[in-house]
Design a protein around this motif. Structure first.
Motif, PDB file in Angstrom:
ATOM      1  N   GLU A  86       0.830  -1.213   0.000  1.00  0.00           N
ATOM      2  CA  GLU A  86       0.000   0.000   0.000  1.00  0.00           C
ATOM      3  C   GLU A  86       0.860   1.256   0.000  1.00  0.00           C
ATOM      4  O   GLU A  86       0.475   2.285  -0.567  1.00  0.00           O
ATOM      5  CB  GLU A  86      -0.931   0.007   1.217  1.00  0.00           C
ATOM      6  N   THR A  87       2.030   1.207   0.655  1.00  0.00           N
ATOM      7  CA  THR A  87       2.908   2.385   0.740  1.00  0.00           C
ATOM      8  C   THR A  87       4.335   1.973   0.360  1.00  0.00           C
ATOM      9  O   THR A  87       5.218   1.891   1.218  1.00  0.00           O
ATOM     10  CB  THR A  87       2.886   2.973   2.164  1.00  0.00           C
ATOM     11  N   GLU A  90       7.305   4.500   1.386  1.00  0.00           N
ATOM     12  CA  GLU A  90       7.314   5.045   2.739  1.00  0.00           C
ATOM     13  C   GLU A  90       7.918   4.055   3.723  1.00  0.00           C
ATOM     14  O   GLU A  90       7.794   2.844   3.573  1.00  0.00           O
ATOM     15  CB  GLU A  90       5.890   5.406   3.196  1.00  0.00           C
ATOM     16  N   LYS A 130       8.119   9.371   3.506  1.00  0.00           N
ATOM     17  CA  LYS A 130       8.807   9.126   2.241  1.00  0.00           C
ATOM     18  C   LYS A 130      10.316   9.331   2.387  1.00  0.00           C
ATOM     19  O   LYS A 130      11.100   8.786   1.597  1.00  0.00           O
ATOM     20  CB  LYS A 130       8.253  10.040   1.147  1.00  0.00           C
ATOM     21  N   SER A 133      12.285   6.109   2.830  1.00  0.00           N
ATOM     22  CA  SER A 133      12.336   5.139   1.735  1.00  0.00           C
ATOM     23  C   SER A 133      13.767   5.024   1.204  1.00  0.00           C
ATOM     24  O   SER A 133      14.489   6.016   1.092  1.00  0.00           O
ATOM     25  CB  SER A 133      11.396   5.567   0.612  1.00  0.00           C
TER      26      SER A 133
END
Length: 328
Positions: A86-87, A90, A130, A133
């Motif tokens: 989903e992310t 992130e 973010k 990441s």
């Protein structure tokens, strides 16, 4: 001639201590009539506050925060993880709040700490996930934040939040490299310092909308900022206001105590539009309000005003701690 006076002073001191133990609320109310507290603080003044960065050498970021006698140690450990579908761009932050029995006589072993999820909510606007990441969909940072209460003497949320903010201010993102299996790992831990790193050097993360808080106790017409554990235990209601570094309201938290009910005409503004409503506003235990309007309840306005002053104090203390680390 000195003995009778010394004996009399001792007798008086014993009587005061006995009265304080037997009738704590009456003892405090006598002081409140003079707008002073037993520790000689004015009602709106917080206790002495200190921050020590880098308290845990093995952590990627750490801080020891003290407000009065209340002491919190926050430490952050960074680990590489696979981000969720989903992310994919992130990272994550996991927070654990520890209340060992040594921090207070009323704390029992194994009792869960309820502050962790409340503290976690305050970071929603401070850190852009973010930034954590590494490689989209393949690798990201997991920041494990552990907060340990070493001494609990009131305003636990304020001290815990301050220690966490200070730890993130001290945090340095480690250098990572690819190992022989093609996985991203910490260069120092895996002995891959000779490999080409994915991130060239340790770096800080950008913090915005940094949250600071102030807890107040409400008793009759009095508002006491930064209460001690004794004040929290005998006063009617505890309210914690959280503001960001620009003094914008993040949340107002009432963890327990009596219900506050007011019925009155309230002048509000929502996105610049002013209006008046008549309502009964009730704050029940464990209620956390996310407010996007200005409300003219006197106690709320006063608490927010005290918090704005406190935010300036805490910002200065944190900046001095960071400057001290840079000099070292």
């Amino acid at each position: 001639m000195g003995l009778p006076n010394a004996s009399g002073d001792l007798s008086t001191e014993v009587e005061v201590d006995a009265f304080r133990c037997l009738f704590p609320l009456r003892f405090y109310e006598k002081h409140l009539l003079e707008s002073i507290r037993p520790d000689a603080r004015p009602l709106g003044r917080a206790r002495e506050t200190t921050i020590a960065l880098g308290a845990v050498a093995s952590a990627n970021g750490s801080a020891l925060a003290k407000i009065g006698s209340t002491t919190m140690l926050a430490a952050i450990k960074m680990e590489v993880m696979t981000p969720s579908l989903e992310t994919p761009d992130e990272g994550c932050i996991a927070i654990d709040f520890h209340m060992p029995s040594i921090c207070s006589p009323i704390v029992r072993p194994g009792r869960p700490a309820e502050a962790a999820p409340v503290v976690a909510k305050q970071f929603s606007g401070m850190i852009n996930l973010k930034e954590l990441s590494l490689v989209s969909g393949k690798a990201a940072w997991m920041a494990y934040l552990d907060i340990y209460c070493l001494d609990a003497d009131g305003a636990l949320f304020d001290t815990g939040l301050l220690s966490a903010v200070a730890a993130f201010s001290h945090l340095e993102i480690p250098v990572v490299s690819l190992n022989d299996d093609g996985k991203i790992v910490l260069s120092e831990e895996q002995g891959l310092s000779d490999r080409e790193p994915i991130n060239k050097e340790k770096r800080k993360i950008n913090l915005s909308s940094v949250p600071f808080s102030l807890t107040c106790v409400l008793h009759k017409n009095y508002i006491l900022a930064d209460p001690t554990a004794e004040e929290e235990s005998i006063m009617d209601t505890t309210v914690t206001v959280v503001l960001d570094s620009s003094s914008q309201l993040i949340s107002l938290h009432k963890p327990g105590g009596t219900v506050l009910a007011y019925t009155s005409a309230i002048q509000c503004s929502y996105h610049g539009v002013f209006f008046t409503v008549t309502l009964e506003a009730t704050l029940t235990p464990r209620l956390c309000l996310k407010l996007d309007m200005k409300i003219t309840f006197p106690w709320m306005q006063d608490c927010i005003a005290l918090t704005r002053q406190r935010v300036k104090e805490l910002q200065k203390i944190l900046e001095e701690a960071i400057s001290g680390m840079e000099v070292d």
